[in-house]
Write a protein that holds these residues in place. Structure first.
Motif, PDB file in Angstrom:
ATOM      1  N   LEU A 102       0.859  -1.191   0.000  1.00 34.60           N
ATOM      2  CA  LEU A 102       0.000   0.000   0.000  1.00 34.60           C
ATOM      3  C   LEU A 102       0.886   1.229   0.000  1.00 34.60           C
ATOM      4  O   LEU A 102       1.870   1.293   0.753  1.00 34.60           O
ATOM      5  CB  LEU A 102      -0.865   0.032   1.263  1.00 34.60           C
ATOM      6  CG  LEU A 102      -2.043  -0.922   1.319  1.00 34.60           C
ATOM      7  CD1 LEU A 102      -2.729  -0.806   2.672  1.00 34.60           C
ATOM      8  CD2 LEU A 102      -3.030  -0.654   0.196  1.00 34.60           C
ATOM      9  N   THR A 103       0.555   2.173  -0.833  1.00 36.98           N
ATOM     10  CA  THR A 103       1.374   3.374  -0.944  1.00 36.98           C
ATOM     11  C   THR A 103       0.454   4.579  -1.153  1.00 36.98           C
ATOM     12  O   THR A 103      -0.648   4.410  -1.684  1.00 36.98           O
ATOM     13  CB  THR A 103       2.424   3.193  -2.072  1.00 36.98           C
ATOM     14  OG1 THR A 103       3.344   4.262  -2.033  1.00 36.98           O
ATOM     15  CG2 THR A 103       1.801   3.092  -3.447  1.00 36.98           C
ATOM     16  N   PRO A 104       0.852   5.769  -0.709  1.00 40.10           N
ATOM     17  CA  PRO A 104      -0.119   6.867  -0.738  1.00 40.10           C
ATOM     18  C   PRO A 104      -0.381   7.478  -2.112  1.00 40.10           C
ATOM     19  O   PRO A 104      -1.430   8.076  -2.311  1.00 40.10           O
ATOM     20  CB  PRO A 104       0.484   7.908   0.208  1.00 40.10           C
ATOM     21  CG  PRO A 104       1.918   7.579   0.321  1.00 40.10           C
ATOM     22  CD  PRO A 104       2.065   6.125   0.051  1.00 40.10           C
ATOM     23  N   THR A 105       0.554   7.366  -3.054  1.00 41.12           N
ATOM     24  CA  THR A 105       0.325   8.050  -4.340  1.00 41.12           C
ATOM     25  C   THR A 105       0.503   7.107  -5.529  1.00 41.12           C
ATOM     26  O   THR A 105       1.206   6.099  -5.449  1.00 41.12           O
ATOM     27  CB  THR A 105       1.309   9.237  -4.541  1.00 41.12           C
ATOM     28  OG1 THR A 105       2.619   8.709  -4.754  1.00 41.12           O
ATOM     29  CG2 THR A 105       1.328  10.170  -3.352  1.00 41.12           C
ATOM     30  N   ARG A 106      -0.136   7.512  -6.641  1.00 39.49           N
ATOM     31  CA  ARG A 106      -0.031   6.721  -7.883  1.00 39.49           C
ATOM     32  C   ARG A 106       1.415   6.656  -8.359  1.00 39.49           C
ATOM     33  O   ARG A 106       1.896   5.602  -8.779  1.00 39.49           O
ATOM     34  CB  ARG A 106      -0.876   7.369  -8.976  1.00 39.49           C
ATOM     35  CG  ARG A 106      -2.339   7.272  -8.699  1.00 39.49           C
ATOM     36  CD  ARG A 106      -3.131   7.685  -9.882  1.00 39.49           C
ATOM     37  NE  ARG A 106      -3.000   9.111 -10.157  1.00 39.49           N
ATOM     38  CZ  ARG A 106      -3.513   9.706 -11.222  1.00 39.49           C
ATOM     39  NH1 ARG A 106      -4.164   8.994 -12.105  1.00 39.49           N
ATOM     40  NH2 ARG A 106      -3.375  10.990 -11.399  1.00 39.49           N
ATOM     41  N   GLU A 107       2.091   7.812  -8.281  1.00 39.04           N
ATOM     42  CA  GLU A 107       3.465   7.893  -8.763  1.00 39.04           C
ATOM     43  C   GLU A 107       4.351   6.885  -8.027  1.00 39.04           C
ATOM     44  O   GLU A 107       5.124   6.137  -8.645  1.00 39.04           O
ATOM     45  CB  GLU A 107       3.966   9.323  -8.550  1.00 39.04           C
ATOM     46  CG  GLU A 107       5.252   9.610  -9.264  1.00 39.04           C
ATOM     47  CD  GLU A 107       5.909  10.895  -8.759  1.00 39.04           C
ATOM     48  OE1 GLU A 107       5.580  11.360  -7.659  1.00 39.04           O
ATOM     49  OE2 GLU A 107       6.787  11.395  -9.484  1.00 39.04           O
ATOM     50  N   LEU A 108       4.205   6.858  -6.696  1.00 34.45           N
ATOM     51  CA  LEU A 108       4.997   5.911  -5.903  1.00 34.45           C
ATOM     52  C   LEU A 108       4.653   4.475  -6.273  1.00 34.45           C
ATOM     53  O   LEU A 108       5.535   3.618  -6.356  1.00 34.45           O
ATOM     54  CB  LEU A 108       4.757   6.135  -4.403  1.00 34.45           C
ATOM     55  CG  LEU A 108       5.484   7.318  -3.763  1.00 34.45           C
ATOM     56  CD1 LEU A 108       4.957   7.564  -2.351  1.00 34.45           C
ATOM     57  CD2 LEU A 108       6.989   7.061  -3.718  1.00 34.45           C
ATOM     58  N   ALA A 109       3.370   4.215  -6.514  1.00 34.25           N
ATOM     59  CA  ALA A 109       2.948   2.849  -6.848  1.00 34.25           C
ATOM     60  C   ALA A 109       3.662   2.365  -8.113  1.00 34.25           C
ATOM     61  O   ALA A 109       4.169   1.238  -8.161  1.00 34.25           O
ATOM     62  CB  ALA A 109       1.433   2.806  -7.037  1.00 34.25           C
ATOM     63  N   VAL A 131      -4.430   1.677  -8.911  1.00 36.29           N
ATOM     64  CA  VAL A 131      -4.485   3.068  -8.450  1.00 36.29           C
ATOM     65  C   VAL A 131      -5.659   3.799  -9.111  1.00 36.29           C
ATOM     66  O   VAL A 131      -6.171   3.349 -10.140  1.00 36.29           O
ATOM     67  CB  VAL A 131      -3.167   3.816  -8.794  1.00 36.29           C
ATOM     68  CG1 VAL A 131      -2.011   3.276  -8.007  1.00 36.29           C
ATOM     69  CG2 VAL A 131      -2.857   3.769 -10.286  1.00 36.29           C
ATOM     70  N   GLY A 132      -6.035   4.926  -8.511  1.00 36.60           N
ATOM     71  CA  GLY A 132      -7.111   5.730  -9.081  1.00 36.60           C
ATOM     72  C   GLY A 132      -6.697   6.350 -10.411  1.00 36.60           C
ATOM     73  O   GLY A 132      -5.511   6.414 -10.732  1.00 36.60           O
ATOM     74  N   VAL A 150       0.621  -7.104  -5.594  1.00 32.75           N
ATOM     75  CA  VAL A 150      -0.290  -5.997  -5.895  1.00 32.75           C
ATOM     76  C   VAL A 150       0.265  -4.744  -5.221  1.00 32.75           C
ATOM     77  O   VAL A 150       0.575  -4.770  -4.025  1.00 32.75           O
ATOM     78  CB  VAL A 150      -1.721  -6.280  -5.382  1.00 32.75           C
ATOM     79  CG1 VAL A 150      -2.623  -5.066  -5.610  1.00 32.75           C
ATOM     80  CG2 VAL A 150      -2.305  -7.509  -6.077  1.00 32.75           C
ATOM     81  N   ILE A 151       0.389  -3.683  -6.022  1.00 30.08           N
ATOM     82  CA  ILE A 151       0.858  -2.404  -5.468  1.00 30.08           C
ATOM     83  C   ILE A 151      -0.305  -1.440  -5.647  1.00 30.08           C
ATOM     84  O   ILE A 151      -0.756  -1.214  -6.774  1.00 30.08           O
ATOM     85  CB  ILE A 151       2.113  -1.903  -6.213  1.00 30.08           C
ATOM     86  CG1 ILE A 151       3.232  -2.942  -6.074  1.00 30.08           C
ATOM     87  CG2 ILE A 151       2.592  -0.565  -5.638  1.00 30.08           C
ATOM     88  CD1 ILE A 151       3.677  -3.556  -7.333  1.00 30.08           C
ATOM     89  N   ARG A 156      -8.576   2.924  -4.242  1.00 30.66           N
ATOM     90  CA  ARG A 156      -8.896   2.054  -5.371  1.00 30.66           C
ATOM     91  C   ARG A 156      -8.886   0.579  -4.966  1.00 30.66           C
ATOM     92  O   ARG A 156      -9.656  -0.225  -5.462  1.00 30.66           O
ATOM     93  CB  ARG A 156      -7.935   2.329  -6.536  1.00 30.66           C
ATOM     94  CG  ARG A 156      -8.222   1.557  -7.800  1.00 30.66           C
ATOM     95  CD  ARG A 156      -9.644   1.698  -8.309  1.00 30.66           C
ATOM     96  NE  ARG A 156     -10.000   2.967  -8.900  1.00 30.66           N
ATOM     97  CZ  ARG A 156      -9.898   3.251 -10.190  1.00 30.66           C
ATOM     98  NH1 ARG A 156      -9.468   2.344 -11.036  1.00 30.66           N
ATOM     99  NH2 ARG A 156     -10.261   4.430 -10.635  1.00 30.66           N
ATOM    100  N   LEU A 157      -8.024   0.237  -4.029  1.00 31.73           N
ATOM    101  CA  LEU A 157      -7.990  -1.161  -3.571  1.00 31.73           C
ATOM    102  C   LEU A 157      -9.324  -1.522  -2.908  1.00 31.73           C
ATOM    103  O   LEU A 157      -9.904  -2.583  -3.198  1.00 31.73           O
ATOM    104  CB  LEU A 157      -6.836  -1.377  -2.584  1.00 31.73           C
ATOM    105  CG  LEU A 157      -6.755  -2.817  -2.099  1.00 31.73           C
ATOM    106  CD1 LEU A 157      -6.138  -3.718  -3.152  1.00 31.73           C
ATOM    107  CD2 LEU A 157      -5.977  -2.914  -0.795  1.00 31.73           C
ATOM    108  N   VAL A 158      -9.819  -0.630  -2.053  1.00 32.37           N
ATOM    109  CA  VAL A 158     -11.094  -0.874  -1.374  1.00 32.37           C
ATOM    110  C   VAL A 158     -12.203  -1.021  -2.412  1.00 32.37           C
ATOM    111  O   VAL A 158     -13.055  -1.908  -2.317  1.00 32.37           O
ATOM    112  CB  VAL A 158     -11.401   0.272  -0.370  1.00 32.37           C
ATOM    113  CG1 VAL A 158     -12.834   0.195   0.137  1.00 32.37           C
ATOM    114  CG2 VAL A 158     -10.417   0.229   0.793  1.00 32.37           C
TER     115      VAL A 158
END
Ligand code: AMP
Length: 194
Positions: A102-109, A131-132, A150-151, A156-158
């Motif tokens: 789990l990561t806070p931003t799309r870029e990091l994902a 990601v969103g 899964v990253i 979006r995961l929820v």
């Protein structure tokens, strides 16, 4: 006192400390920390000659399957500090939907996924980035193929856990909360929560 008998200066002290730090670093390799051969080769292919500080501290513990809380800046090599133990465990027990990051931003994902793919290229690891802002049907299809890793951003995961038939996290063996302080504060980008 310095070797010459002169009083040791701050510069002498710094030189000594740096020498010691360098000699310790030189002796430590990914192999000596317990990383398996195929993953050491992947590190070498990325021109990673020596493990970084967070990797030296965390790899021996994480490779034993123990829980870890790590504190390290961006650029310190923290992604590999959690990716290598996950990939090594995956080699031992090949399982679909094995790990969730789990990561806070799309870029990091996407950055995290790139590192998993680079380190896991020799062992055929399959990742999905959830990601969103990306088509949800395409993501559902990617999840249906049951990737190993899964990253995801939390929102979006929820969404997938609630709406994507057949998708669950029951087989998960590893959970990483990257930038956990931000995730736990629910302080991630607005679009990543969509
Ligand atoms: P991170 O802190 O995970 O964002 O990593 C920052 C960068 O460090 C990434 O581009 C990695 O490719 C690189 N990196 C990770 N581990 C090492 C290492 N042991 N030696 C050199 N570069 C590394």
């Amino acid at each position: 006192m310095a070797e010459s008998g002169e009083p040791e200066t701050t510069v002498d002290k710094r030189e000594k400390e740096e020498k010691e730090a360098n000699s310790t670093t030189e002796e430590i390799s990914f192999r000596s920390l317990g990383v398996t051969e195929v993953l050491c080769e992947a590190c070498a292919a990325l021109n990673w000659t020596t493990p970084t500080a967070i990797q030296r501290e965390s790899l021996p513990i994480a490779l034993k399957g123990k829980d870890i809380i790590g504190l390290a800046e961006t650029g310190s090599g923290k992604t590999a500090a959690f990716a290598l133990p996950i990939l090594q465990a995956l080699l031992d027990t090949p399982t679909r939907l094995f790990a969730l990051v789990l990561t806070p931003t799309r870029e990091l994902a996407f950055q995290i996924s790139e590192q998993f793919e680079a380190l896991g290229s020799g062992i055929g690891v399959k990742c999905a980035v959830i990601v969103g802002g990306v088509d949800i049907i395409t993501q559902a299809m990617a999840l249906a193929k049951k990737p190993h890793i899964v990253i995801a951003t939390p929102g979006r995961l929820v969404d997938h856990l609630e709406n994507t038939k057949g998708f669950s996290l029951r087989t998960l063996r590893y959970l990483v909360m990257d930038e956990a302080d931000r995730i736990l504060n629910m302080d991630f980008e607005t679009e990543s929560a969509s």
